[in-house]
Each structure stands twice: as C-alpha cells, then as structure tokens.
Design a protein around this motif. Structure first.
Motif, PDB file in Angstrom:
ATOM      1  N   ALA A 118     -31.324  79.188  68.236  1.00 32.65           N
ATOM      2  CA  ALA A 118     -30.203  78.312  67.881  1.00 32.65           C
ATOM      3  C   ALA A 118     -30.698  77.020  67.226  1.00 32.65           C
ATOM      4  O   ALA A 118     -30.126  75.945  67.396  1.00 32.65           O
ATOM      5  CB  ALA A 118     -29.368  77.980  69.111  1.00 32.65           C
ATOM      6  N   THR A 119     -31.780  77.153  66.454  1.00 32.09           N
ATOM      7  CA  THR A 119     -32.385  75.988  65.796  1.00 32.09           C
ATOM      8  C   THR A 119     -32.750  76.338  64.368  1.00 32.09           C
ATOM      9  O   THR A 119     -33.455  77.325  64.122  1.00 32.09           O
ATOM     10  CB  THR A 119     -33.665  75.536  66.536  1.00 32.09           C
ATOM     11  OG1 THR A 119     -33.345  75.261  67.897  1.00 32.09           O
ATOM     12  CG2 THR A 119     -34.242  74.292  65.890  1.00 32.09           C
ATOM     13  N   PRO A 138     -20.203  76.977  62.069  1.00 31.22           N
ATOM     14  CA  PRO A 138     -19.861  77.864  63.181  1.00 31.22           C
ATOM     15  C   PRO A 138     -18.866  78.934  62.747  1.00 31.22           C
ATOM     16  O   PRO A 138     -18.117  78.759  61.788  1.00 31.22           O
ATOM     17  CB  PRO A 138     -19.204  76.909  64.185  1.00 31.22           C
ATOM     18  CG  PRO A 138     -18.555  75.862  63.321  1.00 31.22           C
ATOM     19  CD  PRO A 138     -19.421  75.725  62.093  1.00 31.22           C
ATOM     20  N   ARG A 139     -18.861  80.056  63.445  1.00 28.47           N
ATOM     21  CA  ARG A 139     -17.842  81.094  63.239  1.00 28.47           C
ATOM     22  C   ARG A 139     -17.771  81.961  64.501  1.00 28.47           C
ATOM     23  O   ARG A 139     -18.774  82.517  64.935  1.00 28.47           O
ATOM     24  CB  ARG A 139     -18.144  81.964  62.022  1.00 28.47           C
ATOM     25  CG  ARG A 139     -17.232  83.207  61.911  1.00 28.47           C
ATOM     26  CD  ARG A 139     -17.321  83.854  60.550  1.00 28.47           C
ATOM     27  NE  ARG A 139     -16.519  83.134  59.565  1.00 28.47           N
ATOM     28  CZ  ARG A 139     -16.442  83.462  58.275  1.00 28.47           C
ATOM     29  NH1 ARG A 139     -17.148  84.484  57.814  1.00 28.47           N
ATOM     30  NH2 ARG A 139     -15.682  82.771  57.449  1.00 28.47           N
ATOM     31  N   GLY A 140     -16.593  82.059  65.061  1.00 30.04           N
ATOM     32  CA  GLY A 140     -16.391  82.901  66.233  1.00 30.04           C
ATOM     33  C   GLY A 140     -17.232  82.492  67.420  1.00 30.04           C
ATOM     34  O   GLY A 140     -17.674  83.348  68.191  1.00 30.04           O
ATOM     35  N   GLY A 141     -17.498  81.203  67.579  1.00 30.79           N
ATOM     36  CA  GLY A 141     -18.292  80.730  68.700  1.00 30.79           C
ATOM     37  C   GLY A 141     -19.786  80.813  68.473  1.00 30.79           C
ATOM     38  O   GLY A 141     -20.569  80.426  69.351  1.00 30.79           O
ATOM     39  N   LEU A 142     -20.230  81.304  67.310  1.00 25.33           N
ATOM     40  CA  LEU A 142     -21.643  81.394  66.973  1.00 25.33           C
ATOM     41  C   LEU A 142     -21.939  80.492  65.776  1.00 25.33           C
ATOM     42  O   LEU A 142     -21.052  80.182  64.981  1.00 25.33           O
ATOM     43  CB  LEU A 142     -22.029  82.841  66.630  1.00 25.33           C
ATOM     44  CG  LEU A 142     -21.809  83.891  67.727  1.00 25.33           C
ATOM     45  CD1 LEU A 142     -22.096  85.289  67.170  1.00 25.33           C
ATOM     46  CD2 LEU A 142     -22.681  83.602  68.935  1.00 25.33           C
ATOM     47  N   THR A 175     -25.871  86.046  59.454  1.00 27.37           N
ATOM     48  CA  THR A 175     -25.212  85.019  58.642  1.00 27.37           C
ATOM     49  C   THR A 175     -23.701  85.052  58.854  1.00 27.37           C
ATOM     50  O   THR A 175     -23.011  84.116  58.459  1.00 27.37           O
ATOM     51  CB  THR A 175     -25.490  85.221  57.135  1.00 27.37           C
ATOM     52  OG1 THR A 175     -24.888  86.445  56.697  1.00 27.37           O
ATOM     53  CG2 THR A 175     -26.989  85.248  56.852  1.00 27.37           C
ATOM     54  N   LEU A 176     -23.191  86.146  59.432  1.00 31.98           N
ATOM     55  CA  LEU A 176     -21.750  86.330  59.678  1.00 31.98           C
ATOM     56  C   LEU A 176     -20.967  86.189  58.377  1.00 31.98           C
ATOM     57  O   LEU A 176     -19.858  85.652  58.346  1.00 31.98           O
ATOM     58  CB  LEU A 176     -21.241  85.340  60.721  1.00 31.98           C
ATOM     59  CG  LEU A 176     -21.995  85.332  62.056  1.00 31.98           C
ATOM     60  CD1 LEU A 176     -21.370  84.318  63.011  1.00 31.98           C
ATOM     61  CD2 LEU A 176     -22.014  86.714  62.682  1.00 31.98           C
ATOM     62  N   SER A 177     -21.567  86.682  57.311  1.00 34.54           N
ATOM     63  CA  SER A 177     -20.957  86.601  55.983  1.00 34.54           C
ATOM     64  C   SER A 177     -20.515  87.985  55.545  1.00 34.54           C
ATOM     65  O   SER A 177     -21.340  88.896  55.410  1.00 34.54           O
ATOM     66  CB  SER A 177     -21.958  86.024  54.972  1.00 34.54           C
ATOM     67  OG  SER A 177     -21.516  86.217  53.644  1.00 34.54           O
TER      68      SER A 177
END
Length: 442
Positions: free
Chosen positions: A147-148, A170-174, A222-224
């Motif tokens: 998380a860095t 952030p997205r969806g708590g991540l 990347t949640l992309s």
C-alpha cells in the motif's frame, strides 16, 4: 561567474553523455526505457520551459542517430503536423503549452521510434521492453501489497506536475496502483502494450506465460477497465496474427488466458460492484465528452470551457480533465492537425490483418484503439504510444521491402544482366545505410 561555470559544466557533461550513448547504443536504449517506465513525469530540468526526464532523454537519443532511413508517407504527415503546430503558435492560435506538448510528447517519440532500429536490433528492443515490463509489473504488485507508492515520495521536480500526478486514486475501498506513471490508466495501458512484446520474445513459452500472467495481475491491480480491455485485445490479436508463434504456443496462450480470466473477472467485478456509483459515473462521463465537439475549431485551440454553455450543454465540468486522447488533441490544436495524426495512426495499424503485415508494434497499437476514447495522452503513456507508432511505421516499411525481395519480378527479361534493387518507397535520405534496416548491434 559561478552560474557560468555551472552552465559550462552542465554542457560538458551533456556532451560526454551524448558521446557515451552514441558509442554504446544498447546502453542508451536501456536507459531510455528505464526513464520511460521508472522516472515520473514531474522529474526533469528547466532550460527555458520545463523538460521532463523522458523528453530530455528522447532528444538525446535522437541526437545519437546519424544513419539514414527510408521515408514513409506517414513521415510527411508528421512533418506537416509539426509545421501546422509551429504556424498556429506563431499566429497565436495555440498556446505555448499546447505547442510544446504536441512537439515534445507526440512528435519526438515518433521520430525516436522511426530511428531506434538504426541503433539496436529488433530482437534486443523486444527483450529490453519485456524486461522493463517485468520489473514495472513486479513493482506494481509490490505497491499493492505494501500500500505504498515509492515514486510519489520523490517530490522534487516541477511542483505543478507533482501536485497533478502524485495523488493516488481510490476505487471500491482499494488504492489503484500506478507505479511511476502518475495515473493507474496510464500504467495499465502501457503494460497492455508490453504484452505483445513479451509474446514476441524468443524466450521459452513457459517463461512468456509466467511474465504475461504477472503483467495481467499488475493491470488488474490498477482497477482500470481500459487497461484490462486493451490487454485482452492485445493478447487475442497476438494469438491470431503475431508472426513466429507456433500453433501449440497459440493454444497454450489461449488456455492460460482463459484460466487467468476465472481469477481476474470475479475480482474486478467485485471491486466495481463495491465502487458502484463512482464507476458508473466514470463511464457516463466518457460518453458526455462528445459534447465538446461543439467548440472544436479547424485550426488552433478551442476556447476556454470553464463555465461555458453551448446549445444548452454545460461544458465547464470537463475543464479539469478530458479522458479522450483524440478529443484532447483536437481541443489543443484543432481538428485538421488531429486528422493528420489519425491518418498516421491508420497507416501504422492498417496492415495488421494483411499477409506479412502484422508486427509486434502494430499489434500493440491496435489493442490500444478502444482506449484512445477513454484516456488522454498523459505522462509517459503518451511517449510510449507515439514511439510505438514510429516503430510500427518502420517495421511496416521493412515488411514491404522483404516482400518485394521475395516476390519474383514478372517483368524481368531473360538476360544475364542482374536487375537493379528497388529504391524503397520514397527513396533514401542518403545512398548508404550500413547494417541494413535493423542496423546497430545485435
């Protein structure tokens, strides 16, 4: 006096660096890739305007090239684009920022992509891109685990660019991983382009599959959606048309991709379900961007849209960010120069499905086409994209040259005199080109 001595020292260091890069082409190409993938865009030097590290190293690498190349119609279009940008700036139709971005982030990487194979072989370039992609994917996975983001800790450079790109999303708590690219979409799209290069290496198939799965994991983090979609398209295209893959390799890659989908799809679906309204709003926003077409001009930058309403459409909401590459280009320089760039892109990817027309670069670019309507040319992604366009043009020229050499000339008379070789599409800039089309070291 001290300032003068520092300036002379800097000039001397730059000259020495250029001589070293010219003498060691592999080192130069490796250095360019390291800067591309691991030096944030806010790090650079201020000589007049601010020059990011990737722009500075691209200029240096172009200066190390002296061998001539075969010209393409795409080169003429890019030259016309550059002249239009300069003319528009002289006529105060385009801002200094818009002109600098167009020339330094789009034109210069294209030129370097056209020239790079005069410095190193294609095999070396493919391996080098694959290696940096492995490291970038590994760092992205580490970023998610810890998380860095270590790159945002480097705060020196241009404060404005740092404030713009160093903020994590952030997205969806991540928290979405973004590496040194300043944006998760830029990282995801760049890694998806690398997938074609990984599959084009001559490594053992098991190694290529492991690397490909690592890249897929990094893109997933990347949640992309754009990163995932372009990755899937790139891998699918590679399976279908990438030269050099055996039938067994295509089957195994397909099986590995399906297996990975069983892990990636549920994870991503869960995140977007958790994100809910934010993800839906992001998708709707991209559709609403089409309303900006109301203010685009044939030449020059569009008017300031802050607070602007046209035909009942309020456009001020887009003044902070426009996530559409072609729309951003048209807003900055007008739709006529944009059409020139689109034509160059069509030339670069147009032969991907033709016999002997597919190559690693135009496959990577074709996979990016849907993404151009959902992400702008930002940070290092812009440089990587236009570099790949230049590389695709170069490989296309070489493919056509090879096809001509292997096709019998039906007009050849039955005499003992040998026929003269073809002069190339538009002729050479000089009569000699040592080392053939690839040039450089192997």
């Amino acid at each position: 006096m001290t300032t003068l001595l520092m300036a002379l020292g800097g000039l001397a260091a730059a000259i020495v660096a250029l001589l070293v890069l010219r003498a060691a082409p592999r080192v130069g190409v490796a250095l360019w890739l390291v800067v591309l993938f691991f030096v944030p865009v806010w790090i650079g030097v201020s000589v007049g305007p601010f020059w990011s590290a990737i722009t500075a190293i691209t200029i240096a690498m172009i200066m190390t090239c002296s061998t001539s190349i075969v010209l393409s119609p795409a080169d003429g279009l890019m030259a016309a684009f550059a002249l239009l940008i300069v003319a528009q700036y002289a006529l105060d139709l385009t801002t200094l920022s818009g002109a600098v971005i167009a020339l330094s982030e789009w034109l210069l990487p294209y030129i370097w992509g056209r020239l790079i194979l005069t410095r190193v072989s294609l095999d070396f370039l493919i391996r080098a891109i694959s290696v940096v992609a492995i490291v970038a994917a590994g760092l992205a996975i580490l970023e998610s685990i810890t998380a860095t983001n270590f790159f945002v800790m480097i705060a020196w450079g241009d404060p404005g660019l740092y404030n713009l790109w160093a903020e994590l999303q952030p997205r969806g708590g991540l928290v979405r991983v973004e590496g040194a690219f300043g944006h998760s979409i830029a990282l995801g799209a760049s890694l998806s382009m690398c997938a074609a290069f990984v599959l084009a290496t001559k490594w053992r198939l098991t190694i290529r599959l492991i690397v490909l799965l690592g890249i897929a994991a990094a893109i997933m983090l990347t949640l992309s959606r754009i990163g995932l979609v372009t990755f899937v398209i790139t891998v699918a295209l590679s399976i279908i048309v990438l030269p050099g893959l055996t039938r067994a390799a295509r089957v195994m890659i397909s099986a590995a991709a399906l297996a990975a989908a069983f892990v990636i799809v549920p994870f991503v679906s869960g995140v977007f379900l958790e994100a809910g309204q934010e993800a839906d709003g992001s998708a709707n926003y991209r559709l609403d961007l089409l309303s900006l077409g109301l203010v685009i001009r044939p030449f020059g930058a569009a008017p300031d849209i802050t607070g602007l309403t046209v035909n009942g459409e309020y456009l001020g909401t887009f003044s902070r960010s426009i996530d559409n590459a072609l729309m951003v280009v048209a807003m900055r320089v007008g739709w006529v120069p944009t059409l020139l760039l689109i034509t160059v892109l069509v030339i670069a990817v147009g032969r991907v499905f033709l016999k002997r027309g597919a190559n690693v670069a135009n496959i990577a670019l074709t996979g990016q086409l849907p993404g151009l309507f959902a992400v702008a040319f930002i940070t290092q992604y812009s440089a990587f994209f236009w570099f790949t366009v230049g590389l695709a043009i170069e490989l296309g020229l070489d493919n056509r040259r090879r096809a001509r050499e292997t096709t019998p000339d039906k007009t050849t008379s039955f005499t003992s005199e040998p026929s003269m070789p073809s002069a190339g599409i538009l002729g050479r800039l000089s009569p000699e080109r040592p080392g053939g089309v690839w040039g450089g070291s192997m």
